[in-house]
Design an enzyme around this catalytic site. Structure first.
Site, PDB file in Angstrom:
ATOM      1  N   THR A   1      -7.879   9.600   9.252  1.00 51.77           N
ATOM      2  CA  THR A   1      -7.565   8.351   8.560  1.00 51.77           C
ATOM      3  C   THR A   1      -7.509   7.151   9.503  1.00 51.77           C
ATOM      4  OG1 THR A   1      -5.194   8.819   8.792  1.00 51.77           O
ATOM      5  CG2 THR A   1      -6.272   9.564   6.759  1.00 51.77           C
TER       6      THR A   1
ATOM      7  N   GLY B   1      -8.162   3.870  11.024  1.00 49.63           N
ATOM      8  CA  GLY B   1      -8.826   2.649  10.583  1.00 49.63           C
ATOM      9  C   GLY B   1      -8.773   2.382   9.094  1.00 49.63           C
ATOM     10  N   THR B   2      -7.922   3.092   8.353  1.00 53.51           N
ATOM     11  CA  THR B   2      -7.887   2.872   6.906  1.00 53.51           C
ATOM     12  C   THR B   2      -7.415   1.455   6.559  1.00 53.51           C
ATOM     13  OG1 THR B   2      -5.702   3.929   6.885  1.00 53.51           O
ATOM     14  CG2 THR B   2      -7.589   5.273   6.230  1.00 53.51           C
ATOM     15  N   GLY B   3      -6.388   0.966   7.250  1.00 45.78           N
ATOM     16  CA  GLY B   3      -5.888  -0.379   6.954  1.00 45.78           C
ATOM     17  C   GLY B   3      -6.899  -1.451   7.287  1.00 45.78           C
ATOM     18  N   CYS B   4      -7.571  -1.304   8.428  1.00 47.92           N
ATOM     19  CA  CYS B   4      -8.619  -2.250   8.822  1.00 47.92           C
ATOM     20  C   CYS B   4      -9.735  -2.271   7.787  1.00 47.92           C
ATOM     21  CB  CYS B   4      -9.206  -1.868  10.178  1.00 47.92           C
ATOM     22  SG  CYS B   4      -8.013  -1.662  11.509  1.00 47.92           S
TER      23      CYS B   4
ATOM     24  N   LYS C   1       0.835  -1.201   0.000  1.00 48.69           N
ATOM     25  CA  LYS C   1       0.000   0.000   0.000  1.00 48.69           C
ATOM     26  C   LYS C   1       0.871   1.253   0.000  1.00 48.69           C
ATOM     27  CE  LYS C   1      -1.989  -1.319   3.776  1.00 48.69           C
ATOM     28  NZ  LYS C   1      -2.859  -1.512   4.951  1.00 48.69           N
TER      29      LYS C   1
END
Length: 264
Positions: free
Chosen positions: A208, A210-213, A176
């Protein structure tokens, strides 16, 4: 009578609702699947930081996973942050026993500040036990650098890191680019060496959390609906971009996104 594809998230609970289990379940609902959970840790946190963490007892975690698989078998599984070696071992054991499919692993290892979130022993367990079970892993640039022990500053570096991880662990790797300086483009490298770039425009939104979750849960949801991996990633990335563009503003720190943006 209707049915929905079921997806299991194995991750920690975020009391402020922006990341972890809470973000995963919101994402799954928004992406048209039935979300279920096995909680690895309780956290006391908000948009300004984490105050305390209590890991789940390994036996309770194993029982949660077994209870889900024994009744509503998930079509896909998302794994989030797991900081304890014994919990990693527990997850690997139960997923192998149940022959889990479509496993999306978000290797949460490095904070945005650059601080390590899990110890070296847990990283070793993660790569040795869970990576080989995964369909795809979704490291950001700092995490990919930690996993490959190499600097990543260019698109070619991202491709090389993805190829190394896919070759070493036999799973696809989505590197990412959100932590890059120019754009938010990601590259998917599959075990056979196939490269797919997903071009992205950086959204000017400081919230931002929690973007990965959210991205990994959306990918798992799309795999559960039968989408091939590249299309599952593209759809998930589009969903995440929409959640960021909704410009939700809650809390005094880096706030959460609007997971229900498409309904408003």
């Amino acid at each position: 009578m209707t049915t929905l594809p079921a997806v299991l998230t194995i991750a920690g609970s975020d009391s402020s609702g922006g990341a972890g289990i809470q973000a995963d379940l919101k994402t799954m609902l928004a992406n048209g699947v039935f979300g279920m959970s096995a909680i690895t840790a309780l956290t006391a946190q908000n948009t300004t930081g984490v105050r305390s963490v209590q890991d789940t007892d390994p036996n309770i975690l194993a029982d949660q996973i077994d209870a889900v698989f024994d009744d509503i078998r998930p079509v896909a599984v998302k794994i989030g942050m797991v900081s304890s070696t014994v919990l990693i071992e527990t997850i690997a054991d139960r997923l192998a026993e149940h022959r889990a499919a479509n496993v999306v692993l978000d290797p949460v290892m490095v904070a945005t500040s650059g601080a390590k979130l899990i110890g070296d022993d847990a990283v070793d367990a993660l790569t040795a036990m869970l990576f080989p079970l995964a369909t795809v892993i979704t490291p950001n640039i700092p995490e990919a650098e930690a996993l490959t022990d190499a600097s990543i500053t260019t698109r070619e570096d991202m491709e090389a890191a993805g190829l190394r991880l896919a070759t070493q662990y036999g799973c696809a790797a989505l590197i990412k680019g959100g932590h890059g300086t120019n754009d938010a483009s990601d590259v998917l490298v599959e075990p056979d060496g196939t490269l797919t770039w997903f071009e992205g425009v950086r959204v000017d939104n400081p919230n931002t959390h929690g973007t990965g979750c959210t991205l990994s849960s959306a990918i798992a949801s799309n795999l559960a609906k039968g989408l091939p991996l590249p299309l599952a990633v593209k759809s998930a990335k589009d969903y995440l971009t929409g959640a960021l563009r909704a410009m939700l503003d809650l809390g005094h720190g880096s706030g959460p996104m609007d997971h229900a943006w498409a309904w408003r």
